[in-house]
Scaffold this motif. Structure first.
Motif, PDB file in Angstrom:
ATOM      1  N   ALA A   1      -7.607  -5.156  -4.789  1.00  0.00           N
ATOM      2  CA  ALA A   1      -8.235  -3.188  -4.952  1.00  0.00           C
ATOM      3  C   ALA A   1      -9.678  -3.439  -5.739  1.00  0.00           C
ATOM      4  O   ALA A   1      -9.655  -2.472  -4.853  1.00  0.00           O
ATOM      5  CB  ALA A   1      -6.985  -3.165  -6.934  1.00  0.00           C
ATOM      6  N   ASP A   2      -9.965  -3.609  -6.480  1.00  0.00           N
ATOM      7  CA  ASP A   2     -11.609  -3.935  -6.179  1.00  0.00           C
ATOM      8  C   ASP A   2     -12.358  -4.051  -5.421  1.00  0.00           C
ATOM      9  O   ASP A   2     -13.710  -3.241  -5.036  1.00  0.00           O
ATOM     10  CB  ASP A   2     -11.992  -4.828  -7.185  1.00  0.00           C
ATOM     11  CG  ASP A   2     -12.187  -4.347  -8.729  1.00  0.00           C
ATOM     12  OD1 ASP A   2     -11.024  -3.266  -8.895  1.00  0.00           O
ATOM     13  OD2 ASP A   2     -11.465  -5.633 -10.148  1.00  0.00           O
ATOM     14  N   ALA A   3     -11.822  -5.101  -4.245  1.00  0.00           N
ATOM     15  CA  ALA A   3     -12.554  -4.996  -3.495  1.00  0.00           C
ATOM     16  C   ALA A   3     -12.421  -4.341  -2.502  1.00  0.00           C
ATOM     17  O   ALA A   3     -13.268  -3.712  -1.233  1.00  0.00           O
ATOM     18  CB  ALA A   3     -11.953  -6.360  -3.003  1.00  0.00           C
ATOM     19  N   ALA A   4     -11.125  -3.631  -1.886  1.00  0.00           N
ATOM     20  CA  ALA A   4     -11.252  -2.119  -1.081  1.00  0.00           C
ATOM     21  C   ALA A   4     -11.835  -1.463  -1.466  1.00  0.00           C
ATOM     22  O   ALA A   4     -12.507  -0.227  -0.715  1.00  0.00           O
ATOM     23  CB  ALA A   4      -9.770  -2.588  -1.055  1.00  0.00           C
ATOM     24  N   ALA A   5     -11.904  -0.656  -2.747  1.00  0.00           N
ATOM     25  CA  ALA A   5     -12.341   0.019  -3.898  1.00  0.00           C
ATOM     26  C   ALA A   5     -13.591   0.255  -3.625  1.00  0.00           C
ATOM     27  O   ALA A   5     -14.390   1.296  -3.286  1.00  0.00           O
ATOM     28  CB  ALA A   5     -12.552   0.336  -4.923  1.00  0.00           C
ATOM     29  N   GLY A   6     -14.863  -0.679  -3.419  1.00  0.00           N
ATOM     30  CA  GLY A   6     -16.090  -1.340  -3.122  1.00  0.00           C
ATOM     31  C   GLY A   6     -16.457  -1.001  -2.195  1.00  0.00           C
ATOM     32  O   GLY A   6     -17.496  -0.360  -1.361  1.00  0.00           O
ATOM     33  N   ALA A   7     -15.635  -1.815  -0.380  1.00  0.00           N
ATOM     34  CA  ALA A   7     -15.493  -1.099   0.277  1.00  0.00           C
ATOM     35  C   ALA A   7     -15.276   0.704   0.911  1.00  0.00           C
ATOM     36  O   ALA A   7     -15.889   0.696   1.734  1.00  0.00           O
ATOM     37  CB  ALA A   7     -14.516  -1.903   1.446  1.00  0.00           C
ATOM     38  N   LEU A   8     -14.893   0.679   0.093  1.00  0.00           N
ATOM     39  CA  LEU A   8     -14.703   2.478   0.386  1.00  0.00           C
ATOM     40  C   LEU A   8     -15.442   3.307  -0.459  1.00  0.00           C
ATOM     41  O   LEU A   8     -16.053   4.277   0.433  1.00  0.00           O
ATOM     42  CB  LEU A   8     -13.376   2.713  -0.160  1.00  0.00           C
ATOM     43  CG  LEU A   8     -12.952   5.050  -0.121  1.00  0.00           C
ATOM     44  CD1 LEU A   8     -12.624   4.670   1.622  1.00  0.00           C
ATOM     45  CD2 LEU A   8     -11.523   4.104  -1.028  1.00  0.00           C
ATOM     46  N   HIS A   9     -15.952   2.844  -1.446  1.00  0.00           N
ATOM     47  CA  HIS A   9     -17.262   3.501  -1.643  1.00  0.00           C
ATOM     48  C   HIS A   9     -18.589   3.935  -0.807  1.00  0.00           C
ATOM     49  O   HIS A   9     -19.160   3.794  -0.347  1.00  0.00           O
ATOM     50  CB  HIS A   9     -17.455   2.795  -2.394  1.00  0.00           C
ATOM     51  CG  HIS A   9     -18.881   3.434  -3.823  1.00  0.00           C
ATOM     52  ND1 HIS A   9     -20.351   3.069  -3.355  1.00  0.00           N
ATOM     53  CD2 HIS A   9     -18.888   4.336  -4.505  1.00  0.00           C
ATOM     54  CE1 HIS A   9     -20.618   3.768  -4.299  1.00  0.00           C
ATOM     55  NE2 HIS A   9     -20.497   4.395  -4.746  1.00  0.00           N
ATOM     56  N   ASP A  10     -18.599   1.938  -0.434  1.00  0.00           N
ATOM     57  CA  ASP A  10     -19.842   1.795   0.062  1.00  0.00           C
ATOM     58  C   ASP A  10     -19.665   3.136   1.902  1.00  0.00           C
ATOM     59  O   ASP A  10     -20.281   3.016   2.478  1.00  0.00           O
ATOM     60  CB  ASP A  10     -20.037   0.540   1.179  1.00  0.00           C
ATOM     61  CG  ASP A  10     -20.311  -0.309  -0.777  1.00  0.00           C
ATOM     62  OD1 ASP A  10     -20.546  -0.042  -1.145  1.00  0.00           O
ATOM     63  OD2 ASP A  10     -20.023  -1.509  -0.363  1.00  0.00           O
ATOM     64  N   HIS A  11     -18.096   2.760   2.303  1.00  0.00           N
ATOM     65  CA  HIS A  11     -18.249   3.354   3.381  1.00  0.00           C
ATOM     66  C   HIS A  11     -18.322   5.054   3.589  1.00  0.00           C
ATOM     67  O   HIS A  11     -18.794   5.472   4.328  1.00  0.00           O
ATOM     68  CB  HIS A  11     -16.747   2.909   4.180  1.00  0.00           C
ATOM     69  CG  HIS A  11     -16.272   4.040   4.831  1.00  0.00           C
ATOM     70  ND1 HIS A  11     -16.559   4.719   6.197  1.00  0.00           N
ATOM     71  CD2 HIS A  11     -15.264   5.650   4.851  1.00  0.00           C
ATOM     72  CE1 HIS A  11     -15.756   5.352   6.472  1.00  0.00           C
ATOM     73  NE2 HIS A  11     -14.867   5.898   5.997  1.00  0.00           N
TER      74      HIS A  11
ATOM     75  N   GLU B   1     -11.462  -3.021   7.769  1.00  0.00           N
ATOM     76  CA  GLU B   1     -11.316  -3.558   7.083  1.00  0.00           C
ATOM     77  C   GLU B   1     -10.763  -3.054   5.452  1.00  0.00           C
ATOM     78  O   GLU B   1     -10.572  -3.688   4.201  1.00  0.00           O
ATOM     79  CB  GLU B   1     -13.060  -3.505   6.705  1.00  0.00           C
ATOM     80  CG  GLU B   1     -13.632  -5.151   5.782  1.00  0.00           C
ATOM     81  CD  GLU B   1     -12.745  -6.041   5.451  1.00  0.00           C
ATOM     82  OE1 GLU B   1     -13.499  -6.387   4.900  1.00  0.00           O
ATOM     83  OE2 GLU B   1     -12.801  -6.509   6.668  1.00  0.00           O
ATOM     84  N   ILE B   2     -11.255  -1.804   5.243  1.00  0.00           N
ATOM     85  CA  ILE B   2     -10.529  -1.406   3.901  1.00  0.00           C
ATOM     86  C   ILE B   2      -9.430  -1.921   3.816  1.00  0.00           C
ATOM     87  O   ILE B   2      -9.090  -1.601   3.073  1.00  0.00           O
ATOM     88  CB  ILE B   2     -10.760  -0.174   3.822  1.00  0.00           C
ATOM     89  CG1 ILE B   2     -12.366   0.546   3.426  1.00  0.00           C
ATOM     90  CG2 ILE B   2     -10.638   1.113   2.597  1.00  0.00           C
ATOM     91  CD1 ILE B   2     -12.942   1.729   3.783  1.00  0.00           C
ATOM     92  N   LEU B   3      -8.658  -1.158   4.517  1.00  0.00           N
ATOM     93  CA  LEU B   3      -7.356  -1.671   4.965  1.00  0.00           C
ATOM     94  C   LEU B   3      -6.567  -2.879   4.729  1.00  0.00           C
ATOM     95  O   LEU B   3      -5.816  -2.667   4.132  1.00  0.00           O
ATOM     96  CB  LEU B   3      -6.409  -0.619   5.762  1.00  0.00           C
ATOM     97  CG  LEU B   3      -5.278  -0.633   6.240  1.00  0.00           C
ATOM     98  CD1 LEU B   3      -4.234  -0.103   5.308  1.00  0.00           C
ATOM     99  CD2 LEU B   3      -4.022  -0.103   7.502  1.00  0.00           C
ATOM    100  N   ARG B   4      -6.862  -4.090   5.454  1.00  0.00           N
ATOM    101  CA  ARG B   4      -7.084  -5.516   5.272  1.00  0.00           C
ATOM    102  C   ARG B   4      -7.166  -5.531   3.862  1.00  0.00           C
ATOM    103  O   ARG B   4      -6.179  -6.490   3.493  1.00  0.00           O
ATOM    104  CB  ARG B   4      -7.904  -5.956   6.172  1.00  0.00           C
ATOM    105  CG  ARG B   4      -7.886  -7.447   6.019  1.00  0.00           C
ATOM    106  CD  ARG B   4      -9.208  -8.312   6.323  1.00  0.00           C
ATOM    107  NE  ARG B   4     -10.070  -8.815   5.893  1.00  0.00           N
ATOM    108  CZ  ARG B   4     -10.161  -9.009   4.920  1.00  0.00           C
ATOM    109  NH1 ARG B   4      -8.844  -9.880   4.642  1.00  0.00           N
ATOM    110  NH2 ARG B   4     -11.522  -9.030   3.673  1.00  0.00           N
ATOM    111  N   LEU B   5      -8.309  -5.042   2.971  1.00  0.00           N
ATOM    112  CA  LEU B   5      -8.364  -5.304   1.844  1.00  0.00           C
ATOM    113  C   LEU B   5      -7.377  -5.013   1.189  1.00  0.00           C
ATOM    114  O   LEU B   5      -6.512  -5.310   0.108  1.00  0.00           O
ATOM    115  CB  LEU B   5     -10.216  -4.478   1.471  1.00  0.00           C
ATOM    116  CG  LEU B   5     -11.008  -5.869   1.951  1.00  0.00           C
ATOM    117  CD1 LEU B   5     -12.547  -5.086   1.373  1.00  0.00           C
ATOM    118  CD2 LEU B   5     -10.879  -7.317   1.715  1.00  0.00           C
ATOM    119  N   ALA B   6      -6.946  -3.609   1.164  1.00  0.00           N
ATOM    120  CA  ALA B   6      -5.410  -2.795   0.243  1.00  0.00           C
ATOM    121  C   ALA B   6      -4.726  -3.827   0.461  1.00  0.00           C
ATOM    122  O   ALA B   6      -3.788  -4.312  -0.352  1.00  0.00           O
ATOM    123  CB  ALA B   6      -5.651  -0.935   0.835  1.00  0.00           C
ATOM    124  N   LEU B   7      -3.892  -3.619   1.914  1.00  0.00           N
ATOM    125  CA  LEU B   7      -2.812  -4.889   2.364  1.00  0.00           C
ATOM    126  C   LEU B   7      -2.638  -6.062   1.551  1.00  0.00           C
ATOM    127  O   LEU B   7      -1.881  -6.854   0.986  1.00  0.00           O
ATOM    128  CB  LEU B   7      -2.430  -5.163   3.903  1.00  0.00           C
ATOM    129  CG  LEU B   7      -2.023  -3.453   4.451  1.00  0.00           C
ATOM    130  CD1 LEU B   7      -2.854  -3.779   5.904  1.00  0.00           C
ATOM    131  CD2 LEU B   7      -0.967  -2.949   4.461  1.00  0.00           C
TER     132      LEU B   7
END
Length: 218
Positions: A189-199, A179-185
């Motif tokens: 940016a903000d959603a991917a960073a948030g998903a990484l933080h939660d992870h 999911e992090i990579l999907r958002l990053a691709l």
């Protein structure tokens, strides 16, 4: 036709990488003694490169040197894990946000994710997961930020290795990675960073459920 000679790693570097690999793949367990003479015999070297390698590993936080106990693989507890992953929580999501903003290539992250999914054992999966996270922050455009995350990378991997032995949550983490990579691709940016933080934040809470909340990892 001429061939450039293949660089030969120094004995110290060879021993260093071998011991690090053994620690991060759980062949050497936290608290296990590392005896210079035994390691020197195992690797076919003198004690000097072993001693230098252990000093370097102590500097990176993977081993502990004690006047009375000698050298041991670092023990992992919730306090140590929180300290390491607090740094990751502060820095890694921002580094990923910058990588995405710069439109940096994330091909290496995709390759590491595929390697983790097809890994045949925990050791290969752990190493691939480390590469995945590094591939997200390395192209952030700030070499100092990347180096700071590199400095805690081995300690984070040690925590993951220990945690997986009791809480094998790698399938959940793999889904979060995708999911992090999907958002990053998708350049979100903000959603991917948030998903990484939660992870990151959820990992230690799962691995150390009896301790107070702190940072997390994966």
């Amino acid at each position: 036709m001429t061939f450039a000679p293949t660089p030969i790693p120094s004995r110290t570097q060879y021993v260093l990488e071998a011991i690090k690999h053994a620690i991060l793949t759980a062949q050497l367990r936290p608290g296990q003694a590392l005896v210079e003479t035994e390691l020197a015999a195992q690797f076919g070297v003198s004690k000097t490169p072993v001693r230098e390698a252990l000093k370097t590993l102590a500097g990176t936080g993977l081993v502990v040197m004690s006047q009375y106990k000698g050298v041991t693989v670092r023990l992992v507890d919730a306090t140590m894990a929180r300290e390491v992953y607090d740094v990751r929580l502060l820095l890694e999501p921002e580094a990923l946000r910058r990588s995405i903003t710069r439109k940096a290539s994330l091909d290496a992250a995709q390759e590491a994710l595929e390697r983790a999914d097809s890994a045949g054992d925990k050791a290969d999966r752990s190493l691939a997961n480390r590469d995945f996270h590094r591939a997200l922050y390395l192209p952030c455009g700030n070499p100092l930020l990347s180096r700071m995350l590199d400095e805690v990378r081995d300690q984070a991997a040690l925590v993951s290795t220990v945690a997986w032995a009791t809480v094998p949550s790698w399938e959940r983490e793999a889904a979060e990675h995708r999911e992090i990579l999907r958002l990053a691709l998708a350049e979100e940016a903000d959603a991917a960073a948030g998903a990484l933080h939660d992870h990151i934040a959820s990992f230690v809470r799962r691995a150390f459920p009896d301790e107070e909340d702190g940072g997390g990892a994966a």
